[in-house]
Write a protein that holds these residues in place. Sequence first.
Motif, PDB file in Angstrom:
ATOM      1  N   ALA A  88       0.833  -1.210   0.000  1.00 35.49           N
ATOM      2  CA  ALA A  88       0.000   0.000   0.000  1.00 35.49           C
ATOM      3  C   ALA A  88       0.866   1.257   0.000  1.00 35.49           C
ATOM      4  O   ALA A  88       0.568   2.228  -0.697  1.00 35.49           O
ATOM      5  N   LEU A  89       1.942   1.249   0.778  1.00 29.42           N
ATOM      6  CA  LEU A  89       2.847   2.398   0.804  1.00 29.42           C
ATOM      7  C   LEU A  89       3.539   2.572  -0.546  1.00 29.42           C
ATOM      8  O   LEU A  89       3.698   3.691  -1.034  1.00 29.42           O
ATOM      9  N   THR A  90       3.938   1.469  -1.144  1.00 27.43           N
ATOM     10  CA  THR A  90       4.573   1.532  -2.463  1.00 27.43           C
ATOM     11  C   THR A  90       3.629   2.163  -3.482  1.00 27.43           C
ATOM     12  O   THR A  90       4.042   3.020  -4.273  1.00 27.43           O
ATOM     13  N   ARG A  91       2.361   1.770  -3.445  1.00 27.09           N
ATOM     14  CA  ARG A  91       1.374   2.378  -4.352  1.00 27.09           C
ATOM     15  C   ARG A  91       1.192   3.861  -4.030  1.00 27.09           C
ATOM     16  O   ARG A  91       1.105   4.693  -4.928  1.00 27.09           O
ATOM     17  N   ALA A  92       1.137   4.199  -2.742  1.00 26.86           N
ATOM     18  CA  ALA A  92       0.932   5.590  -2.331  1.00 26.86           C
ATOM     19  C   ALA A  92       2.097   6.476  -2.766  1.00 26.86           C
ATOM     20  O   ALA A  92       1.908   7.654  -3.079  1.00 26.86           O
ATOM     21  N   TRP A  93       3.284   5.931  -2.793  1.00 29.45           N
ATOM     22  CA  TRP A  93       4.479   6.711  -3.138  1.00 29.45           C
ATOM     23  C   TRP A  93       4.786   6.691  -4.638  1.00 29.45           C
ATOM     24  O   TRP A  93       5.728   7.361  -5.079  1.00 29.45           O
ATOM     25  N   LYS A 109      11.452  11.814  -3.434  1.00 30.54           N
ATOM     26  CA  LYS A 109      11.728  10.783  -2.422  1.00 30.54           C
ATOM     27  C   LYS A 109      12.992  11.110  -1.644  1.00 30.54           C
ATOM     28  O   LYS A 109      13.074  10.856  -0.437  1.00 30.54           O
ATOM     29  N   GLU A 110      13.984  11.671  -2.311  1.00 32.24           N
ATOM     30  CA  GLU A 110      15.213  12.091  -1.628  1.00 32.24           C
ATOM     31  C   GLU A 110      14.908  13.163  -0.582  1.00 32.24           C
ATOM     32  O   GLU A 110      15.435  13.125   0.527  1.00 32.24           O
ATOM     33  N   VAL A 111      14.054  14.114  -0.931  1.00 29.89           N
ATOM     34  CA  VAL A 111      13.668  15.163   0.011  1.00 29.89           C
ATOM     35  C   VAL A 111      12.911  14.566   1.193  1.00 29.89           C
ATOM     36  O   VAL A 111      13.170  14.900   2.356  1.00 29.89           O
ATOM     37  N   VAL A 112      11.981  13.668   0.921  1.00 33.39           N
ATOM     38  CA  VAL A 112      11.217  13.028   1.991  1.00 33.39           C
ATOM     39  C   VAL A 112      12.154  12.233   2.906  1.00 33.39           C
ATOM     40  O   VAL A 112      12.044  12.309   4.139  1.00 33.39           O
ATOM     41  N   ALA A 113      13.079  11.490   2.326  1.00 31.98           N
ATOM     42  CA  ALA A 113      14.031  10.713   3.122  1.00 31.98           C
ATOM     43  C   ALA A 113      14.878  11.634   3.998  1.00 31.98           C
ATOM     44  O   ALA A 113      15.108  11.350   5.179  1.00 31.98           O
TER      45      ALA A 113
END
Length: 151
Positions: free
Chosen positions: A115-120, A128-132
């Motif tokens: 579910a997280l993979t689909r959400a992202w 994704k780099e910024v979120v990480a």
Amino acid sequence: MVDNSTLVRLLRQLTVESDRFAELFGERQRMHRTDLNALALIMDARWGGEPMSPSRLAEAMHLSASATTSVLDRLEASGHVERTRSARDRRKVELRVNQKALDLGRAFFTPLNEALTRAWAGFDEAEKEVVARFLAASIEATVAVRTDLAE
């Protein structure tokens, strides 16, 4: 524009929902929350390449030696963790999550992972780099304040 109070609220909501999800796993496995936290720390150490020892676990969880022993006894009795002698130094004990625990965790957490993979999926690599970076900085800040308050 997203202000800091919105970010704090969203992080708090994510933490609460993550806790609820982990508690559901614990209920189904008849495990204490402390046991779940210990299991997570032992798995994280394994993935980090540095085996977890009982003393490191006690320190990480802020537990006494006797409380840590109780946690490990429960985890060992339930078949989730094994205490083994270190191959490098036979005097040391290393904690290992066994395959049964890994399989149970994988079965329970795979739907969340999917579910997280689909959400992202809508985020590009730069986002994704910024979120990480944001999450790592948030974790670091939380640990720093917790450490200060504990002293």
